[in-house]
Design a protein around this motif. Structure first.
Motif, mmCIF file in Angstrom:
data_model
loop_
_atom_site.group_PDB
_atom_site.id
_atom_site.type_symbol
_atom_site.label_atom_id
_atom_site.label_comp_id
_atom_site.label_asym_id
_atom_site.label_seq_id
_atom_site.Cartn_x
_atom_site.Cartn_y
_atom_site.Cartn_z
ATOM 1 N N GLY A 139 49.907 56.559 46.498
ATOM 2 C CA GLY A 139 48.515 55.672 46.358
ATOM 3 C C GLY A 139 48.224 55.000 45.066
ATOM 4 N N GLY A 140 48.548 55.248 43.979
ATOM 5 C CA GLY A 140 48.358 55.020 42.928
ATOM 6 C C GLY A 140 47.828 53.385 42.535
ATOM 7 N N ALA A 141 48.320 52.512 43.802
ATOM 8 C CA ALA A 141 47.540 51.135 43.625
ATOM 9 C C ALA A 141 46.416 51.036 44.392
ATOM 10 N N ARG A 142 46.038 51.794 45.294
ATOM 11 C CA ARG A 142 45.158 51.548 46.213
ATOM 12 C C ARG A 142 43.714 51.266 45.278
ATOM 13 N N PRO A 143 42.863 50.045 45.681
ATOM 14 C CA PRO A 143 42.890 49.554 47.060
ATOM 15 C C PRO A 143 43.967 48.176 47.229
ATOM 16 N N SER A 144 44.651 48.032 46.214
ATOM 17 C CA SER A 144 45.719 46.896 46.284
ATOM 18 C C SER A 144 46.943 47.582 46.887
ATOM 19 N N TYR A 145 47.730 46.795 47.117
ATOM 20 C CA TYR A 145 48.624 47.117 48.013
ATOM 21 C C TYR A 145 50.094 47.458 47.257
ATOM 22 N N ALA A 146 51.036 48.301 47.668
ATOM 23 C CA ALA A 146 52.360 48.362 47.272
ATOM 24 C C ALA A 146 53.166 48.147 48.473
ATOM 25 N N HIS A 147 54.194 47.127 48.061
ATOM 26 C CA HIS A 147 54.892 46.406 48.733
ATOM 27 C C HIS A 147 56.024 47.541 49.374
ATOM 28 N N GLY A 148 55.989 47.466 50.803
ATOM 29 C CA GLY A 148 56.818 48.623 51.351
ATOM 30 C C GLY A 148 56.072 49.998 51.656
ATOM 31 N N TYR A 149 55.260 50.169 51.166
ATOM 32 C CA TYR A 149 54.431 51.415 51.340
ATOM 33 C C TYR A 149 52.977 51.309 52.022
ATOM 34 N N TYR A 150 52.059 50.579 51.600
ATOM 35 C CA TYR A 150 50.831 50.556 52.136
ATOM 36 C C TYR A 150 50.163 49.130 52.117
ATOM 37 N N ASP A 151 49.335 48.712 52.858
ATOM 38 C CA ASP A 151 48.542 47.590 52.913
ATOM 39 C C ASP A 151 47.543 47.298 51.889
ATOM 40 N N ARG A 152 46.928 46.332 51.681
ATOM 41 C CA ARG A 152 45.678 45.899 50.955
ATOM 42 C C ARG A 152 44.602 46.303 51.664
ATOM 43 N N ASP A 153 43.633 46.939 51.017
ATOM 44 C CA ASP A 153 42.428 47.316 51.657
ATOM 45 C C ASP A 153 41.292 46.164 51.455
ATOM 46 N N ASN A 154 41.310 45.336 52.262
ATOM 47 C CA ASN A 154 40.306 44.225 52.140
ATOM 48 C C ASN A 154 38.980 44.546 52.211
ATOM 49 N N ASP A 155 38.679 45.395 52.814
ATOM 50 C CA ASP A 155 37.618 45.771 53.236
ATOM 51 C C ASP A 155 36.704 46.274 51.724
ATOM 52 N N PHE A 156 37.598 47.088 51.316
ATOM 53 C CA PHE A 156 36.984 47.745 49.763
ATOM 54 C C PHE A 156 36.576 46.540 48.870
ATOM 55 N N TYR A 157 37.441 45.581 49.024
ATOM 56 C CA TYR A 157 37.070 44.416 48.027
ATOM 57 C C TYR A 157 35.749 43.551 48.562
ATOM 58 N N VAL A 158 35.443 43.598 49.783
ATOM 59 C CA VAL A 158 34.280 42.984 50.106
ATOM 60 C C VAL A 158 33.211 43.941 49.777
ATOM 61 N N GLY A 159 33.409 45.384 50.084
ATOM 62 C CA GLY A 159 32.511 46.091 49.770
ATOM 63 C C GLY A 159 31.819 46.360 48.348
ATOM 64 N N TRP A 160 33.048 46.175 47.460
ATOM 65 C CA TRP A 160 32.791 46.435 46.078
ATOM 66 C C TRP A 160 31.754 45.236 45.404
ATOM 67 N N ASP A 161 31.661 44.260 46.187
ATOM 68 C CA ASP A 161 30.441 43.118 45.523
ATOM 69 C C ASP A 161 29.225 43.986 45.720
ATOM 70 N N GLU A 162 28.871 44.561 46.885
ATOM 71 C CA GLU A 162 27.470 45.084 46.934
ATOM 72 C C GLU A 162 27.496 46.171 46.094
ATOM 73 N N VAL A 163 28.453 47.089 45.965
ATOM 74 C CA VAL A 163 28.409 48.243 45.097
ATOM 75 C C VAL A 163 28.232 47.884 43.549
ATOM 76 N N SER A 164 28.881 46.802 43.292
ATOM 77 C CA SER A 164 28.890 46.497 41.675
ATOM 78 C C SER A 164 27.642 45.753 41.346
ATOM 79 N N ARG A 165 26.774 45.292 42.228
ATOM 80 C CA ARG A 165 25.873 44.508 41.721
ATOM 81 C C ARG A 165 24.648 45.087 41.011
#
Length: 270
Positions: A225-251
């Motif tokens: 899981g060392g690439a999360r929230p990005s994805y690792a091809h063949g292992y897990y998908d991208r966490d798109n919700d995280f990227y959207v949520g990061w906008d509010e967290v980081s402001r």
């Protein structure tokens, strides 16, 4: 030969304050866990190199790890700005951030030159814009045709860090999917750390895969899981919700700091 280590030990042994560090991975295999360990160990005054700095670099910058950023594009992919990067550049919080901005082609040429142990890369570019006034680019005349080209200083990071799908017990690394400049980053760097989803007895055949032999890698750490929230091809998908949520967290500075305390500083490396 590559040594099999824990992530904490790999960062402790290979990355020092003031180093130039490249964390590469394009779209997937972005080494988020390694970036978090740099933050936990309190690294400072780093020159961060990355073709497309996104959330993990926003976190490193916001936690005061960086003094300079060498890059070609920066943003929260599909969402918007990196607010901690902007705050550092515009207001010097938590520390002023020096910028060296290149084109994508310029960054790739600089990595390729470093990987080939050449002093600079050559390309057609940096014309009809003001980018050349804000970065390190020189003009060079081709000795064969007389054409004037752009020359960029080779990237030679002190430490190159990437994430990959797997390594074997001898430290040979295998990655596949979109590979970006990960191979060049390892070859160009004086020291290298690779985090992987798993360590296996033997690497299997993968069409189009890149294999980095153990003699070009210093350390390998198993970090599922060392690439999360990005994805690792063949292992897990991208966490798109995280990227959207990061906008509010980081402001907001306080919201960001609280989030990092809970989710990064409060967690332990694998």
């Amino acid at each position: 030969m590559a040594e099999i280590v824990t992530l904490a030990d790999g960062v402790r042994e290979l990355v020092h304050d003031g180093d130039t560090v490249a964390l590469e991975g394009f779209t997937h295999l972005i080494p988020h866990a390694a970036g978090h360990e740099l933050i936990r160990q309190g690294r400072r005054e780093l020159t961060l190199v990355r073709m497309t700095p996104d959330v993990v670099y926003d976190q490193l910058i916001g936690m005061g790890a960086a003094r300079k950023l060498v890059f070609s594009w920066g943003g929260n992919p599909g969402v918007g700005s990196l607010h901690r990067l902007r705050d550092a550049v515009e207001h010097g919080w938590p520390a002023p951030l020096e910028l060296e901005e290149h084109s994508h082609a310029g960054m790739a040429a600089a990595y390729a030159a470093g990987a080939a142990n050449l002093p600079f890369g050559v390309l057609r570019g940096y014309e009809d814009n003001d980018l050349v006034q804000h970065t390190q680019v020189a003009r060079i005349t081709c000795p064969f045709t007389g054409e004037v080209l752009a020359a960029v200083r080779a990237h030679r990071p002190d430490v190159g860090i990437i994430h990959a799908q797997r390594a074997d017990r001898g430290g040979n690394v295998q990655l596949w999917g979109i590979t970006g400049v990960q191979k060049e980053t390892v070859l160009a760097s004086r020291r290298s750390l690779v985090t992987v989803e798993e360590i296996v007895d033997e690497l299997d055949d993968r069409p189009g895969a890149v294999v980095l032999p153990s003699w070009v890698v210093d350390a390998v750490a198993a970090v599922p899981g060392g690439a999360r929230p990005s994805y690792a091809h063949g292992y897990y998908d991208r966490d798109n919700d995280f990227y959207v949520g990061w906008d509010e967290v980081s402001r907001d500075r306080e919201t960001f700091t609280d989030w990092m305390q809970r989710h990064v500083l409060g967690s332990v490396a694998a």
